[in-house]
Each structure stands twice: as structure tokens, then as C-alpha cells.
Motif scaffolding. Structure first.
Motif, PDB file in Angstrom:
ATOM      1  N   VAL A   1      -4.579   7.935   3.106  1.00 18.71           N
ATOM      2  CA  VAL A   1      -4.930   8.615   1.859  1.00 18.71           C
ATOM      3  C   VAL A   1      -3.822   8.339   0.854  1.00 18.71           C
ATOM      4  N   PRO A   2      -4.128   7.742  -0.300  1.00 17.30           N
ATOM      5  CA  PRO A   2      -3.065   7.432  -1.260  1.00 17.30           C
ATOM      6  C   PRO A   2      -2.491   8.707  -1.861  1.00 17.30           C
ATOM      7  N   PRO A   3      -1.229   8.666  -2.267  1.00 21.44           N
ATOM      8  CA  PRO A   3      -0.634   9.840  -2.896  1.00 21.44           C
ATOM      9  C   PRO A   3      -1.323  10.152  -4.217  1.00 21.44           C
ATOM     10  N   PRO A   4      -1.354  11.428  -4.607  1.00 16.41           N
ATOM     11  CA  PRO A   4      -2.036  11.817  -5.847  1.00 16.41           C
ATOM     12  C   PRO A   4      -1.532  11.023  -7.046  1.00 16.41           C
ATOM     13  N   GLY A   5      -2.469  10.582  -7.868  1.00 17.55           N
ATOM     14  CA  GLY A   5      -2.123   9.892  -9.104  1.00 17.55           C
ATOM     15  C   GLY A   5      -2.035   8.390  -8.995  1.00 17.55           C
ATOM     16  N   TYR A   6      -1.905   7.857  -7.777  1.00 14.61           N
ATOM     17  CA  TYR A   6      -1.713   6.419  -7.638  1.00 14.61           C
ATOM     18  C   TYR A   6      -2.939   5.638  -8.105  1.00 14.61           C
ATOM     19  N   LEU A   7      -4.107   5.989  -7.609  1.00 15.37           N
ATOM     20  CA  LEU A   7      -5.314   5.232  -7.961  1.00 15.37           C
ATOM     21  C   LEU A   7      -5.601   5.299  -9.453  1.00 15.37           C
ATOM     22  N   LYS A   8      -5.411   6.464 -10.044  1.00 17.54           N
ATOM     23  CA  LYS A   8      -5.655   6.597 -11.484  1.00 17.54           C
ATOM     24  C   LYS A   8      -4.683   5.729 -12.272  1.00 17.54           C
TER      25      LYS A   8
ATOM     26  N   SER B   1       0.850  -1.194   0.000  1.00 17.77           N
ATOM     27  CA  SER B   1       0.000   0.000   0.000  1.00 17.77           C
ATOM     28  C   SER B   1       0.886   1.244   0.000  1.00 17.77           C
ATOM     29  N   PRO B   2       0.577   2.235  -0.820  1.00 18.88           N
ATOM     30  CA  PRO B   2       1.364   3.476  -0.797  1.00 18.88           C
ATOM     31  C   PRO B   2       0.983   4.326   0.422  1.00 18.88           C
ATOM     32  N   TYR B   3       1.590   4.024   1.542  1.00 20.19           N
ATOM     33  CA  TYR B   3       1.303   4.627   2.835  1.00 20.19           C
ATOM     34  C   TYR B   3       2.301   5.769   3.015  1.00 20.19           C
ATOM     35  N   PRO B   4       1.936   6.985   2.649  1.00 19.64           N
ATOM     36  CA  PRO B   4       2.942   8.058   2.594  1.00 19.64           C
ATOM     37  C   PRO B   4       3.732   8.232   3.885  1.00 19.64           C
TER      38      PRO B   4
ATOM     39  N   GLY C   1      10.430   7.636   1.617  1.00 18.57           N
ATOM     40  CA  GLY C   1       9.827   8.964   1.702  1.00 18.57           C
ATOM     41  C   GLY C   1       8.517   9.051   0.953  1.00 18.57           C
ATOM     42  N   PRO C   2       7.609   9.929   1.410  1.00 15.92           N
ATOM     43  CA  PRO C   2       6.274  10.011   0.810  1.00 15.92           C
ATOM     44  C   PRO C   2       6.287  10.406  -0.655  1.00 15.92           C
ATOM     45  N   GLU C   3       7.313  11.147  -1.073  1.00 17.46           N
ATOM     46  CA  GLU C   3       7.370  11.582  -2.471  1.00 17.46           C
ATOM     47  C   GLU C   3       7.590  10.419  -3.431  1.00 17.46           C
ATOM     48  N   ASN C   4       8.061   9.279  -2.917  1.00 20.47           N
ATOM     49  CA  ASN C   4       8.317   8.111  -3.763  1.00 20.47           C
ATOM     50  C   ASN C   4       7.232   7.039  -3.664  1.00 20.47           C
ATOM     51  N   ALA C   5       6.260   7.250  -2.787  1.00 14.68           N
ATOM     52  CA  ALA C   5       5.302   6.185  -2.489  1.00 14.68           C
ATOM     53  C   ALA C   5       4.499   5.763  -3.715  1.00 14.68           C
TER      54      ALA C   5
END
Length: 444
Positions: A236-243, A186-189, A195-199
Motif C-alpha cells: 500500500v503506497p504511503p498517503p499522498g504518493y499516488l496523487k 516503489s515506496p514500500y513503507p 523509514g516509512p515516514e520518508n518513503a
């Protein structure tokens, strides 16, 4: 009966003597396998208040785990339940039909993301909806495998328990589990190692590796994801992941299923949490807030997928019960009439800055996050990211003693989650957050 007074009142210690006596009876009569968060027995509830049998007025920051979004006694829900119960309480829709079932399906077809042709099937519980979404995806694709995320929660049935990540209390001792369920990170920031920027990018790469090289894309029927992970910790997933996951699924003929059982129907400041990311799932599951407290769940999706299952393959004795359908029509009426999507966004604007202000050097709050009226603080040992479940338990207990109902969640048991009714008066909400702030500062 009129709504209870919207004011916190501590008439006794919590739990009070009547609740304690009833709790003793419960211990004699009920399985120990049934847990309890706050050991009080409820007399009535409405708006943002729960009144217990000892006369305590408790501020509700749980909504029955995101169920009573319109309040526990919404007038439109109560009226429609009463009218329907006088007509009939059950026929089984698979035997003789009724218009409420069709009307709820039509509303979900209209409200869920995407303008493609959709169809809906109604069920009873959220886990049942997820399980049927998998049945539909497997039938439509002819494939067996299901891919889920770390920290996922999808239910307590055999299949959904297998899809759920957390062992205790949901899986321990209940195996063997259902086959052909594969888990990806899971991309858990807050907890992503680099780091969250790489999640987003690294979690997506891991998902692709599992699907393409370990399972085989041609074997995968569905990828199932909560747009905001609930029991796992309000992640909350990082922006763009779900898409990106949706696009990858489409590229390989995999059904993308959004589990919106906790996030759906205005909870996150959008009608569905997918809307925040511009994601249009192939199938979407709903329950919890759908029927204002009555048991009802649904799978809504692309018509060609929903029609892949032959007649008789979907259903259940209580699926789409007429009283629950009536309640759902009342709840949906209130959500739209009162614009509770906007109200949830206002709750976020009011509360999330206060939660974020609790973090900092020396604080037990490592992260504050969420969307709409689905908000959380993650508690850690100060100066580290080490989970502190014992602090979360103590903070929740302190809130409960002061007449504020909060819930603990998270894979590590260290997250306090806030799920207030969307109709809660703002003065009550502010007061409840103040109690939480005091409890956190005392713990820090």
C-alpha cells in the motif's frame, strides 16, 4: 445447481486420492511450465467454498486471484451467461456488433474515477489491457518511454513482462525484453531504507530524477502504477504518493495509467483503489473481477486519449466476447446491488486487526497490511526484516492441509495474501483466519 454447503469439510487428506490420480495425468499431458498452488481438482464452487473431486470443502481465500469477487457461481452471472450463450457465443465485435459490449463500456465509463468524458475499449486479459493502454498513451503523446515502479507486476506478454519487476518466474530466460521501459523505486513503507515516514517524498524525488534527468520528460508517454501493488506483495503506497505522481505526470504531459486489474471493482473497500487517494487517472485498466470468472479486460480513459488511436488500431478476435460481456453485466449488477464495496470494507475491519495482532517480538510476521478484502502478512525471520520465503511456503502449506486456500506472493516470495470472495459468509472467513493464525503461531 445450488450453491455448495458453506462449511469447511475435510473428507480426505488434501490432496485426496482422486486429485492425486488426476495430477498424475496432468503431469503427463501438460507443460511443466504451468505452476499450481494447491494440487486439487475442483468439482464445483460458490460463495466462500471450493468443493474438490474428493468431497473436501475448502475455504476460498484466493477468489481465483481476485477474479470471483462475486463468488464462483453468482446467480446473476450464471443467468446472463446462459441467456447469451443460447443467442450466440461469438461474432467478433469488430465484424458485427452487439449491445453487451457497449453496455459494459457504458458501465465502466460511469463507475471509474472522475467526471470527465470517458470512453472504453474491451479486451480479453489483464496483460492485454495494460499493453493497449501503452499503445494508446504512445499514440496520443507521440512519445516512446514507459515508467514503472519497483515490485510492479503487469503481466506475462513481452511488453508487460518487461514492465514487471520480479525475475523468477516471470522473466528468467525469456529475454530480450521490450525497449524504453524504465523502473523507479516503489515506496514500500515496510522496507524503505530511511523509514516509512520518508518513503513518499524520497520515492517521488527518485521518480522525478529518472524522468527529468535520465529519460527526459518529453520522451515519456506513460507512468504506470498499481494503486496497491499485487504480486509485488500487496504494498500500500504511503498517503499522498499516488496523487503527487498524477500531478507530476499532468505537469509534463505524461499519461498516468492506473493498473487496477487486481484492485478494481470493490476489492479494496472502494469501487477503485484510486478512490482512496482521490486520484483520477488518465487511463485505467480493469480485468479479473470484471466478468465474474469469464475472460474480459478493459481500458477506460479520457475520451481524447482513447480516440487518438485510428480505427482498427485496437481490438482482437476475442476482445469483448459476448458471453464474457454478459457475465460482466451480471457481476457489475451484483457488486452494486449487494453493495460489495461496503462488504469489502467490513472484511478489512474484521480481519486486518487479527493479522496485525500476529506481529510482535519473536513473531514471523513483520508486517500486516492491505485495504478492504486485499490483505496480507509479510513473513520474516523473527527479530529482523529478512524475508522468509520458506516460512511463507510452510504457512501456506499448513493452511492448505487444513482446507484453507491461501496464496503466496511478494518479490521475495514471503507474503501470504488473502483475497476472499466478497460474498464469503463471515463465519467461514473467521474460521479461515483462525487456521492462518494457528499456522503462523506454529511457524513462530
Amino acid at each position: 445447481m445450488s450453491q455448495p454447503e458453506q462449511r469447511r469439510i475435510l473428507a480426505t487428506a488434501i490432496p485426496g486420492p482422486t486429485s492425486v490420480k488426476l495430477q498424475e495425468q496432468r503431469a503427463r499431458e501438460l507443460s511443466d511450465g504451468l505452476g499450481v498452488t494447491m494440487p486439487v481438482f475442483v468439482e464445483r464452487a460458490g460463495g466462500g467454498i471450493i468443493v474438490d473431486v474428493d468431497g473436501n470443502h475448502i475455504i476460498d481465500l484466493a477468489s481465483g486471484i481476485a477474479v470471483t469477487s462475486v463468488g464462483a457461481s453468482d446467480p446473476a452471472v450464471v443467468r446472463r451467461i446462459s441467456e447469451q450463450a443460447e443467442r450466440f457465443t461469438h461474432t467478433c465485435f469488430l465484424v458485427t456488433e452487439y449491445d453487451g459490449f457497449v453496455d459494459v463500456a457504458a458501465a465502466l465509463n460511469r463507475l471509474t474515477p472522475g467526471d470527465h468524458r470517458k470512453k472504453t475499449a474491451l479486451f480479453t486479459t489483464g496483460a492485454e489491457a495494460v499493453e493497449n493502454a501503452i499503445k494508446i498513451a504512445r499514440t496520443a503523446t507521440g512519445r516512446p518511454a514507459v515508467v514503472v515502479l519497483g515490485h510492479a507486476y503487469h503481466g506475462r506478454t513481452l511488453l508487460t513482462m518487461s514492465m514487471t519487476a520480479k525475475n523468477v518466474p516471470y522473466k528468467q530466460g525469456f529475454g530480450p525484453f521490450a525497449p524504453e521501459v524504465y523502473r523507479v523505486p516503489s515506496p514500500y513503507p515496510y522496507r524503505w531504507p530511511s523509514g516509512p515516514e520518508n518513503a513518499a517524498a524520497e520515492a517521488l524525488a527518485a521518480l522525478k530524477d529518472v524522468v527529468l534527468t535520465q529519460v527526459g520528460a518529453t520522451n515519456v508517454a506513460a507512468i504506470v502504477a498499481e494503486p496497491i501493488q499485487g504480486e509485488g506483495g500487496f504494498i500500500v503506497p504511503p498517503p499522498g504518493y499516488l496523487k503527487a505522481v498524477q500531478d507530476f505526470a499532468a505537469e509534463h504531459g505524461i499519461v498516468f495509467v492506473a493498473d487496477e486489474i487486481q484492485t478494481g471493482l470493490a476489492r479494496t473497500g472502494a469501487m477503485f483503489a484510486c478512490d482512496h487517494e482521490g486520484v483520477v487517472p488518465d487511463l485505467i485498466t480493469t480485468a479479473k473481477a470484471l466478468a465474474g470468472g469469464m475472460p474480459l479486460a478493459a481500458v477506460t480513459g479520457r475520451a481524447e486519449l482513447m480516440d487518438a488511436v485510428p480505427p482498427g488500431g485496437l481490438g482482437g478476435t476475442y476482445a469483448g466476447n459476448p458471453v464474457a460481456c454478459a457475465a460482466a453485466l451480471g457481476a457489475l449488477e451484483t457488486i452494486e446491488r449487494e453493495n460489495l464495496v461496503a462488504r469489502a470494507a467490513q472484511i478489512e475491519e474484521r480481519v486486518l486487526p487479527r493479522l496485525r495482532a500476529l506481529a510482535g517480538p519473536g513473531s514471523v510476521v513483520g508486517d500486516a497490511r492491505g485495504r478492504g478484502a486485499m490483505l496480507a502478512v509479510e513473513l520474516v525471520r523473527p527479530g529482523t526484516t529478512e524475508p522468509a520465503p520458506e516460512i511463507a511456503k510452510a504457512v501456506a502449506a499448513a493452511c492448505h492441509a487444513e482446507g484453507v486456500l491461501t496464496l503466496v506472493c511478494g518479490t521475495f516470495g514471503n507474503v501470504i495474501r488473502l483475497l476472499p470472495p466478497l460474498v464469503i459468509p463471515f463465519d467461514l472467513l473467521d474460521e479461515a483466519v483462525g487456521v492462518l493464525e494457528s499456522a503462523v503461531r506454529d511457524a513462530s
